[in-house]
Design an enzyme around this catalytic site. Sequence first.
Site, short mmCIF file in Angstrom:
data_model
loop_
_atom_site.label_atom_id
_atom_site.label_comp_id
_atom_site.label_asym_id
_atom_site.label_seq_id
_atom_site.Cartn_x
_atom_site.Cartn_y
_atom_site.Cartn_z
N GLN A 79 38.06 34.12 42.94
CA GLN A 79 39.23 33.97 42.07
C GLN A 79 40.21 32.97 42.67
O GLN A 79 41.21 32.63 42.07
CB GLN A 79 39.93 35.33 41.90
CG GLN A 79 39.07 36.40 41.27
CD GLN A 79 39.63 37.79 41.53
OE1 GLN A 79 40.51 38.26 40.83
NE2 GLN A 79 39.13 38.46 42.55
N ILE A 112 41.85 29.51 44.11
CA ILE A 112 41.88 28.11 43.66
C ILE A 112 42.05 27.17 44.86
O ILE A 112 42.22 25.97 44.70
CB ILE A 112 43.02 27.87 42.63
CG1 ILE A 112 44.40 28.15 43.25
CG2 ILE A 112 42.80 28.74 41.40
CD1 ILE A 112 45.57 27.67 42.36
N HIS A 162 38.84 31.06 38.45
CA HIS A 162 40.25 30.85 38.02
C HIS A 162 40.68 29.39 38.16
O HIS A 162 41.86 29.09 38.09
CB HIS A 162 41.20 31.78 38.78
CG HIS A 162 41.08 33.21 38.35
ND1 HIS A 162 41.68 34.25 39.02
CD2 HIS A 162 40.44 33.77 37.29
CE1 HIS A 162 41.40 35.39 38.40
NE2 HIS A 162 40.65 35.12 37.35
C1 BJW Z 1 42.64 41.43 52.85
C2 BJW Z 1 43.13 40.77 53.93
C3 BJW Z 1 42.24 40.59 54.97
C4 BJW Z 1 44.80 40.91 52.46
N1 BJW Z 1 41.02 41.04 54.83
N2 BJW Z 1 41.46 41.90 52.64
C5 BJW Z 1 41.49 44.17 30.35
C6 BJW Z 1 42.37 45.21 30.62
C7 BJW Z 1 43.70 44.94 30.90
C8 BJW Z 1 44.21 43.63 30.90
C9 BJW Z 1 43.35 42.61 30.62
C10 BJW Z 1 42.01 42.87 30.36
N3 BJW Z 1 41.37 41.68 30.15
C11 BJW Z 1 42.28 40.70 30.30
C12 BJW Z 1 43.49 41.22 30.57
C13 BJW Z 1 44.73 40.45 30.81
C14 BJW Z 1 44.79 39.81 32.17
C15 BJW Z 1 44.75 40.89 33.26
O1 BJW Z 1 43.77 41.12 33.91
N4 BJW Z 1 45.87 41.54 33.50
C16 BJW Z 1 45.91 42.57 34.56
C17 BJW Z 1 46.99 42.21 35.58
C18 BJW Z 1 46.09 43.90 33.93
N5 BJW Z 1 43.70 38.87 32.38
C19 BJW Z 1 43.74 37.67 31.86
O2 BJW Z 1 44.66 37.29 31.17
C20 BJW Z 1 42.56 36.74 32.16
N6 BJW Z 1 42.08 36.19 30.95
C21 BJW Z 1 41.26 36.87 30.11
O3 BJW Z 1 40.71 37.91 30.44
O4 BJW Z 1 41.11 36.27 28.88
C22 BJW Z 1 40.67 37.08 27.80
C23 BJW Z 1 41.78 38.07 27.42
C24 BJW Z 1 43.10 37.67 27.45
C25 BJW Z 1 44.13 38.58 27.13
C26 BJW Z 1 43.80 39.90 26.81
C27 BJW Z 1 42.47 40.28 26.79
C28 BJW Z 1 41.45 39.35 27.10
C29 BJW Z 1 43.02 35.59 33.05
C30 BJW Z 1 43.45 36.04 34.40
C31 BJW Z 1 44.03 34.85 35.17
C32 BJW Z 1 44.61 35.27 36.52
N7 BJW Z 1 45.37 34.20 37.02
C33 BJW Z 1 45.92 34.28 38.37
C34 BJW Z 1 46.83 33.02 38.58
C35 BJW Z 1 46.12 31.69 38.32
C36 BJW Z 1 45.48 31.10 39.53
C37 BJW Z 1 46.48 30.81 40.62
O5 BJW Z 1 47.64 30.46 40.37
O6 BJW Z 1 46.09 30.93 41.80
O7 BJW Z 1 44.88 34.35 39.34
S1 BJW Z 1 46.89 35.76 38.67
C38 BJW Z 1 46.37 35.98 40.35
O8 BJW Z 1 45.62 37.21 40.44
C39 BJW Z 1 45.37 34.82 40.61
C40 BJW Z 1 44.31 35.56 41.38
O9 BJW Z 1 43.09 34.85 41.34
C41 BJW Z 1 44.25 36.92 40.71
C42 BJW Z 1 43.62 38.00 41.54
O10 BJW Z 1 44.37 38.27 42.69
P1 BJW Z 1 43.64 38.64 44.05
O11 BJW Z 1 42.82 37.52 44.51
O12 BJW Z 1 42.96 39.93 43.90
O13 BJW Z 1 44.89 38.74 45.07
P2 BJW Z 1 45.85 39.98 45.36
O14 BJW Z 1 47.05 39.47 46.06
O15 BJW Z 1 46.07 40.80 44.16
O16 BJW Z 1 44.99 40.89 46.38
C43 BJW Z 1 44.69 40.47 47.69
C44 BJW Z 1 43.85 41.55 48.36
O17 BJW Z 1 43.45 41.09 49.63
C45 BJW Z 1 44.63 42.86 48.57
O18 BJW Z 1 43.82 43.95 48.10
C46 BJW Z 1 44.79 42.93 50.09
O19 BJW Z 1 44.76 44.25 50.59
C47 BJW Z 1 43.60 42.14 50.56
N8 BJW Z 1 43.73 41.52 51.89
N9 BJW Z 1 44.49 40.46 53.66
C48 BJW Z 1 40.64 41.67 53.69
N10 BJW Z 1 42.67 39.95 56.07
#
Ligand code: BJW
Length: 231
Positions: A101, A103, A119
Site C-alpha cells: 500500500q 507509495i 495505492h
Molecule cells: C510496524 C512497525 C515495525 C509500525 N514493524 N509493524 C469497505 C468497508 C468500509 C469502507 C470502505 C470499504 N471499501 C472502501 C471503503 C472506503 C475506504 C476505506 O477503506 N476506508 C476505511 C478507513 C474504513 N477505501 C477506499 O476509499 C479505497 N477505495 C475503494 O475501495 O474504492 C471503491 C470504494 C470506494 C468507496 C466506498 C466503497 C468502495 C481507497 C483507499 C485509498 C487509501 N489511501 C491512503 C492515502 C493515499 C496514499 C498516500 O498518500 O500514501 O493510503 S490512506 C493511507 O492508509 C494510505 C495507506 O496506504 C493506507 C493504509 O495504511 P497502512 O499502510 O496500514 O499504515 P498505518 O499507519 O495505518 O499502519 C501502520 C502499521 O505498521 C501499524 O499497524 C503499526 O503498528 C505497524 N508498524 N512500525 C512492524 N517497525
Amino acid sequence: MADFRKLFAKAKHIVIISGAGVSAESGVPTFRGAGGYWRKWKAQDLATPQAFARNPSQVWEFYHYRREVVQSKEPNAGHLAIAECEARLGRQGRRVAVITQNIDELHRKAGTKNLLEIHGLQNLKLKMPESQWRNFPGGCEEAACGGLLRPHVVWFGENLDPAILEEAGRELALCDLCLVVGTSSVVYPAAMFAPQVSARGVPVAEFNIEATPAASTFSCFDGRKESIKPR
Ligand code: BJW
C-alpha cells in the site's frame, strides 16, 4: 516462530502484503501510529478528490513534503530481507509477490521485482480523463497544456487500478502462505486480502508491533507479533 518457519520452508507461492510499518524503520512516518500523518492532519483534507478540488495547493504541499521526506530515506533491513527472499526463493522455483500500500518505492529500491503498488506512487499525473493521464517525475504542478497535476496515488473514495487489482487477486488466489507486514489493515480493499486468503485455509502470519483487528480473522496462523526492527 517455529511453526512459521515450517510453513515458510514448504511454501511455493508466498504473498506479502505490506503497509507503512515496513518503512517506519527507514524513518518514513506511518499514518495511524505515533507521529502518523492521520494523527496530525485529517485524511479528508489531504487524501480525497474533494480535498484536491477544494484546495489543490494544500494537497500538493502535503505530497511535496512527503516526497522530500522519502528522498533522503533508504530501504531498511525489512525491505532488503523481502527482496532477498524473492530472489532466493525464485532460484528454487518458488514465487514471492509483494502487494504494497506504500507509495514510497522503497520495496523497489531494495530490489523487489514482483511488486504491486496498489495505492500508486508519489509522482504526479495530469488531472484529465483517465485514459489520457500522463506521468511526470514530480516537482512541477502545472503541465504545458495548463491541466492540473495531481499526485499519482489512490485517495479515499477512489477506485484502485482494476488491472493491478486483478493481478493482486491472481496472486492471492494462488498463494499458499501470506505474510501481512506493517499495516493496520483498516483500509479497504487491502484490508480484506488476508482474511480472504485465510478463509480458503491458507496460513496467514502477521508481522506487526501491535495487534490489529484483522489478525483475529486469520484462521490457521494467528500471527505472532514480530517487529521488523533489525535485531
Ligand atoms: C510496524 C512497525 C515495525 C509500525 N514493524 N509493524 C469497505 C468497508 C468500509 C469502507 C470502505 C470499504 N471499501 C472502501 C471503503 C472506503 C475506504 C476505506 O477503506 N476506508 C476505511 C478507513 C474504513 N477505501 C477506499 O476509499 C479505497 N477505495 C475503494 O475501495 O474504492 C471503491 C470504494 C470506494 C468507496 C466506498 C466503497 C468502495 C481507497 C483507499 C485509498 C487509501 N489511501 C491512503 C492515502 C493515499 C496514499 C498516500 O498518500 O500514501 O493510503 S490512506 C493511507 O492508509 C494510505 C495507506 O496506504 C493506507 C493504509 O495504511 P497502512 O499502510 O496500514 O499504515 P498505518 O499507519 O495505518 O499502519 C501502520 C502499521 O505498521 C501499524 O499497524 C503499526 O503498528 C505497524 N508498524 N512500525 C512492524 N517497525
